[in-house]
Scaffold this motif. Structure first.
Motif, mmCIF file in Angstrom:
data_model
loop_
_atom_site.group_PDB
_atom_site.id
_atom_site.type_symbol
_atom_site.label_atom_id
_atom_site.label_comp_id
_atom_site.label_asym_id
_atom_site.label_seq_id
_atom_site.Cartn_x
_atom_site.Cartn_y
_atom_site.Cartn_z
ATOM 1 N N GLU A 133 -8.975 -3.378 0.218
ATOM 2 C CA GLU A 133 -8.802 -1.971 -0.404
ATOM 3 C C GLU A 133 -7.653 -1.826 -1.413
ATOM 4 O O GLU A 133 -7.512 -1.252 -2.384
ATOM 5 N N LEU A 134 -6.665 -2.543 -0.919
ATOM 6 C CA LEU A 134 -5.287 -2.455 -1.747
ATOM 7 C C LEU A 134 -5.711 -3.248 -3.039
ATOM 8 O O LEU A 134 -5.147 -2.636 -4.250
ATOM 9 N N ALA A 135 -6.245 -4.242 -2.972
ATOM 10 C CA ALA A 135 -6.456 -5.209 -4.143
ATOM 11 C C ALA A 135 -7.360 -4.327 -5.329
ATOM 12 O O ALA A 135 -7.316 -4.366 -6.427
ATOM 13 N N THR A 136 -8.521 -3.587 -4.755
ATOM 14 C CA THR A 136 -9.443 -3.129 -5.590
ATOM 15 C C THR A 136 -8.944 -1.803 -6.188
ATOM 16 O O THR A 136 -9.035 -1.518 -7.287
ATOM 17 N N LYS A 157 0.788 -1.375 0.052
ATOM 18 C CA LYS A 157 -0.066 -0.216 0.005
ATOM 19 C C LYS A 157 0.765 1.258 -0.073
ATOM 20 O O LYS A 157 0.446 2.219 -0.646
ATOM 21 N N THR A 158 1.974 1.125 0.763
ATOM 22 C CA THR A 158 2.775 2.505 0.692
ATOM 23 C C THR A 158 3.473 2.882 -0.637
ATOM 24 O O THR A 158 3.178 3.980 -1.092
ATOM 25 N N GLN A 159 4.120 1.783 -1.259
ATOM 26 C CA GLN A 159 4.359 2.206 -2.600
ATOM 27 C C GLN A 159 3.344 2.463 -3.899
ATOM 28 O O GLN A 159 3.460 3.565 -4.735
ATOM 29 N N LEU A 160 2.319 1.529 -3.712
ATOM 30 C CA LEU A 160 1.294 2.104 -4.463
ATOM 31 C C LEU A 160 0.592 3.155 -4.447
ATOM 32 O O LEU A 160 0.520 3.999 -5.446
ATOM 33 N N PHE A 161 0.382 3.743 -3.281
ATOM 34 C CA PHE A 161 -0.170 4.961 -2.946
ATOM 35 C C PHE A 161 0.542 6.240 -3.158
ATOM 36 O O PHE A 161 0.010 7.221 -3.585
ATOM 37 N N ASN A 219 -7.776 6.572 2.711
ATOM 38 C CA ASN A 219 -6.700 7.027 3.859
ATOM 39 C C ASN A 219 -5.698 5.626 4.027
ATOM 40 O O ASN A 219 -6.226 4.736 4.417
ATOM 41 N N PRO A 220 -4.571 5.882 3.880
ATOM 42 C CA PRO A 220 -3.600 4.706 3.869
ATOM 43 C C PRO A 220 -3.799 4.062 5.289
ATOM 44 O O PRO A 220 -3.519 2.674 5.388
ATOM 45 N N SER A 221 -3.964 4.707 6.148
ATOM 46 C CA SER A 221 -4.269 4.034 7.700
ATOM 47 C C SER A 221 -5.382 2.956 7.711
ATOM 48 O O SER A 221 -5.641 2.051 8.420
ATOM 49 N N ARG A 222 -6.472 3.197 6.383
ATOM 50 C CA ARG A 222 -7.412 2.444 6.598
ATOM 51 C C ARG A 222 -7.586 1.502 5.261
ATOM 52 O O ARG A 222 -8.514 0.868 5.010
#
Length: 636
Positions: free
Chosen positions: A387-390, A349-353, A379-382
C-alpha cells in the motif's frame, strides 16, 4: 347579594379596562391580523456576476396578474375584460376567478406581461385584480460554468451550485400588498391599503474570469470532438490567492433548460464531487515530501530495470525494460514508478501520509459550493509495504480534482496550502456598495519556499525534457505532471478504461496560474492512452492563452525544449508582415522558408495587422492571419 353583585361588577369593569386600555395594542394587532389580507410580492433575485462584474445570471422581471376572487363582484365582466387584453379563453379566466381561494394567478396568459398589456390592465382599475412582479432567470452565456452557477426551481429557489449555496443571499425578502377585508374576504370600503416593498436579493460576484472560463470550455469541446470521453473536468486557479478562475465540466447543459437533462448532469459538479485514483499527478506530493525531509537529492542516481519488487509483487514501470541508470530528476521527468516507490520507502508510511494530509487530501477543501467530496486514503494501521508503494505513485488513494489543484497551488506559491474560493463579494444591487468581501485564506504551510522552488524546477523539466513535452509552449515556462490512471471495474483494474490527466503551472519562475484537466475514458483512434499525449496539450493551450489574456510577459529564460523527433511538432518563427503590401508579405513568407498557412481578413492592398505577432513560434503548418486595409499601418 349586594357584595356579590359589587364584586362581579368590579371584575367586569376591571376586565373592560384591561381590554380597552391596558391591552389595547395586543387586541388591535389580533384584530388587524384577522381582517387584513396579504398579497405576496416576490423580490427580484440577485444576479451572479463574473470577476469583472459582468452578469452571468440575472432575473428578467415582468408583471403578472393576481386575482382575489371574493373582491370581484362581477366575475363575468372581469373575465371578459381581461380576456380582451391577454387572450386565451374567457371561460378559462372565469374558472380561475370563481375558485374559492384567497388569491389566484391568472395562468398562463396573465404571467410576465409586456408593458402595453400592463398599462391596459391598470387603466381598467378592476376590483380584486392586482399586478405583481415575477422573474425568470436568464443566462446570457448559455452553458458557461453551468454546474458552478446552478439552477433554480419553479418558485425561484436555488436547487444546485451557487444558486443553492447562497440561496438566502440571492433571494431577498418578499414584500406584500395588504388590505382590510370582512369575513367573506371582501375589501372594506374607505380603508387604507398598505404596500410593503420587497427587498431585492444581493448580487454574488464570483472569482471566475469569463474569458479564461471560455478558454477552458473551448478545450473541453475539442477533447469531446477528438476523443469522445465519458467525462471531462478542467479547473484554473490563482495559486497565490486560492481564487478559482475557471471550472468547467462535461457533460454540460444550459441552465435555462435544466429540466431536459438527467439529474446527475445539473446536480453534480465533477470538479469538486468526482473522486478517482489520480495516477502520476500525485507523484508531486511524494517528490515534495522526499525533498522536504531530505530523503533525496535530484542529482542522485537510480537504476530502473523496468520493475520494483515489493512484498513478493513486481510493480512494473510504464516503459518496457525500464529506464536504466538515471538521476532522480530523470525519474521525475520520466514519471518512473520504481523511482517513486523507493522514495515512498525512504519516507515511510508515517511521513508520507502526514504530508498527504498536510497537502489537503482526505478531507474537504471547504470551497463554497455544495456537493464536495473528500476522497479516500488508506487507514495508516492498514498500510503495509504494498500500500505504501502504490500510494507513492498515486494508486490506491482517491482524490478530487479541486484537492489536486490546491496541492499544486501550494507548490506554486511557495509552500502554503490555500483554501479555494469561488466567491469574491456580495454587492447591494440598489446602491452598488460591497456588502461583504471574501479574502484569501491560508490554511497552513506545507513545505519550505526552497523546496517548493526545487519542485517547480523539476516540473518545468518534465515539460521541457520529459513526459509532459506536449504542454511546452515557447516563452511561457510551463511546469507540470502527467497522469494516467486505470479505473477499477468489478474489483479489478480495467485494461481499457483510463482517466488521463495533466496538472500544470506557469510561469514557473513566478506562477500566476495553476490548471488541471482530467479526461475520463478517452477513446483515441491510433493514439496511445497517456496523459502526456492526450491531456498535456490541453493545459499547454489553456495556460498560454490565459497568460496572454492576462498580459503576463513571456520569458525566454526557461529550460530549453528537448524535441523528440516524430513526436513533437517542429516550430517555426512568424516573420514580421504588418506594414507591408500584401504581395510583399506573401513573398517574405516564401523566402523565409517558414512552413505556415496564410488566412486573409478584410480587403485592401496592405497588411495593417497580423496575428500572431512577429517572433511568435508556431508548429509548422499553423495559420497566420493577415488583416488587410487600404493604407499601410505600423507593425502589430
Amino acid at each position: 347579594m349586594l357584595l356579590a353583585f359589587v364584586c362581579g361588577a368590579s371584575l367586569l369593569i376591571g376586565r373592560l379596562v384591561h381590554v380597552q386600555v391596558l391591552a389595547v395594542q395586543f387586541y388591535n394587532e389580533k384584530a388587524v391580523h384577522l381582517i387584513r389580507r396579504n398579497i405576496p410580492l416576490p423580490a427580484v433575485r440577485g444576479e451572479i456576476l463574473d470577476s469583472a462584474g459582468q452578469s452571468l445570471v440575472y432575473t428578467a422581471s415582468a408583471a403578472s396578474i393576481i386575482a382575489v376572487p371574493r373582491q370581484i363582484k362581477d366575475k363575468q365582466r372581469t373575465a371578459y375584460l381581461l380576456w380582451k387584453i391577454i387572450g386565451g379563453t374567457e371561460q378559462g379566466i372565469l374558472k380561475l376567478l370563481s375558485q374559492p381561494k384567497l388569491m389566484v394567478y391568472i395562468r398562463p396568459r396573465g404571467r410576465r406581461l409586456d408593458e402595453a398589456k400592463v398599462k391596459a390592465i391598470r387603466a381598467l382599475r378592476l376590483p380584486g385584480i392586482y399586478l405583481t412582479e415575477e422573474g425568470k432567470r436568464e443566462y446570457p452565456y448559455g452553458d458557461l460554468a453551468a454546474q458552478v452557477l446552478g439552477v433554480t426551481g419553479g418558485e425561484g429557489q436555488g436547487l444546485s451550485g451557487i444558486e443553492l449555496e447562497f440561496n438566502q443571499v440571492l433571494a431577498g425578502q418578499k414584500g406584500a400588498l395588504q388590505f382590510v377585508s370582512n369575513a367573506r374576504g371582501e375589501e372594506i370600503p374607505q380603508t387604507n391599503d398598505d404596500y410593503i416593498p420587497p427587498v431585492p436579493g444581493l448580487d454574488v460576484e464570483l472569482t471566475l474570469n469569463r474569458q479564461i472560463q471560455q478558454f477552458a470550455q473551448r478545450e473541453i469541446q475539442n477533447i469531446v470532438a477528438k476523443y469522445a470521453p465519458d467525462h471531462v473536468t478542467i479547473i484554473v486557479a490563482n495559486p497565490n490567492s486560492g481564487q478559482i478562475l475557471a471550472m468547467a465540466n462535461y457533460p454540460t447543459f444550459n441552465p435555462a433548460n435544466w429540466r431536459s437533462v438527467p439529474q446527475q448532469v445539473y446536480n453534480r459538479n465533477l470538479a469538486i464531487w468526482q473522486t478517482f485514483e489520480p495516477g502520476s499527478t500525485f507523484k508531486i506530493v511524494t517528490l515534495a515530501a522526499a525533498l522536504q525531509e531530505k530523503k533525496v537529492n535530484l542529482k542522485e542516481r537510480f537504476y530502473d530495470p523496468g520493475y520494483y519488487e515489493v512484498a513478493g509483487h513486481k510493480i512494473k514501470c510504464w516503459k518496457a525494460g525500464g529506464h536504466g541508470s538515471q538521476s532522480y530528476l530523470n525519474v521525475v521527468e520520466n514519471s518512473c514508478n520504481p523511482g517513486f516507490i523507493q522514495l515512498g520507502e525512504r519516507l515511510g508510511k508515517t511521513q508520507l501520509f502526514s504530508f498527504i494530509r498536510a497537502f489537503g487530501f482526505g478531507k474537504k477543501t471547504g470551497i463554497t459550493l455544495p456537493g464536495e467530496g473528500k476522497g479516500i486514503l488508506f487507514n495508516p494501521s492498514r498500510v503495509g509495504p504494498l500500500e505504501l508503494a502504490t500510494t507513492a505513485f498515486g494508486q490506491g488513494v482517491s482524490v478530487t480534482p479541486i484537492q489536486q489543484v490546491m496541492a499544486m497551488s501550494a507548490i506554486a506559491n511557495g509552500g502554503i496550502l490555500m483554501k479555494p474560493e469561488i466567491v469574491k463579494a456580495f454587492i447591494n444591487p440598489t446602491t452598488g456598495q460591497v456588502v461583504k468581501t471574501f479574502q484569501p485564506v491560508a490554511v497552513h504551510r506545507v513545505i519550505s519556499p526552497e523546496v517548493a522552488a526545487q519542485v517547480r524546477d523539476a516540473l518545468e523539466s518534465v515539460v521541457a525534457q520529459g513526459t509532459g513535452g506536449a504542454a511546452f509552449r515557447e516563452g511561457w515556462r510551463i511546469g507540470g505532471k502527467t497522469g494516467t490512471a486505470q479505473v477499477v471495474e468489478n474489483g479489478h483494474y480495467s485494461g481499457a478504461h483510463y482517466i488521463v490527466s495533466f496538472i500544470g503551472m506557469a510561469p514557473v519562475n513566478h506562477p500566476q496560474l495553476v490548471a488541471y484537466v482530467a479526461i475520463d475514458y478517452p477513446r483515441p483512434k491510433g493514439t496511445p492512452v497517456f496523459g502526456g499525449v492526450i491531456a498535456a496539450p490541453v493545459i499547454g493551450n489553456l495556460l498560454a492563452d490565459s497568460l496572454q489574456y492576462l498580459n503576463v510577459p513571456p520569458s525566454l529564460q526557461g529550460i530549453p525544449k528537448k524535441y523528440r523527433y516524430g513526436i513533437d511538432p517542429v516550430l517555426t518563427t512568424v516573420p514580421g508582415l504588418a506594414g507591408r503590401s500584401y504581395k510583399d508579405a506573401v513573398r517574405t513568407m516564401l523566402e523565409s522558408g517558414t512552413i505556415l498557412r496564410v488566412a486573409v481578413v478584410g480587403e485592401g492592398p496592405y497588411v495593417i495587422a497580423q496575428a500572431p505577432k512577429e517572433g511568435t513560434k508556431l508548429p509548422q503548418g499553423s495559420t497566420v492571419r493577415l488583416y488587410l486595409g487600404p493604407a499601410p499601418s505600423g507593425a502589430g
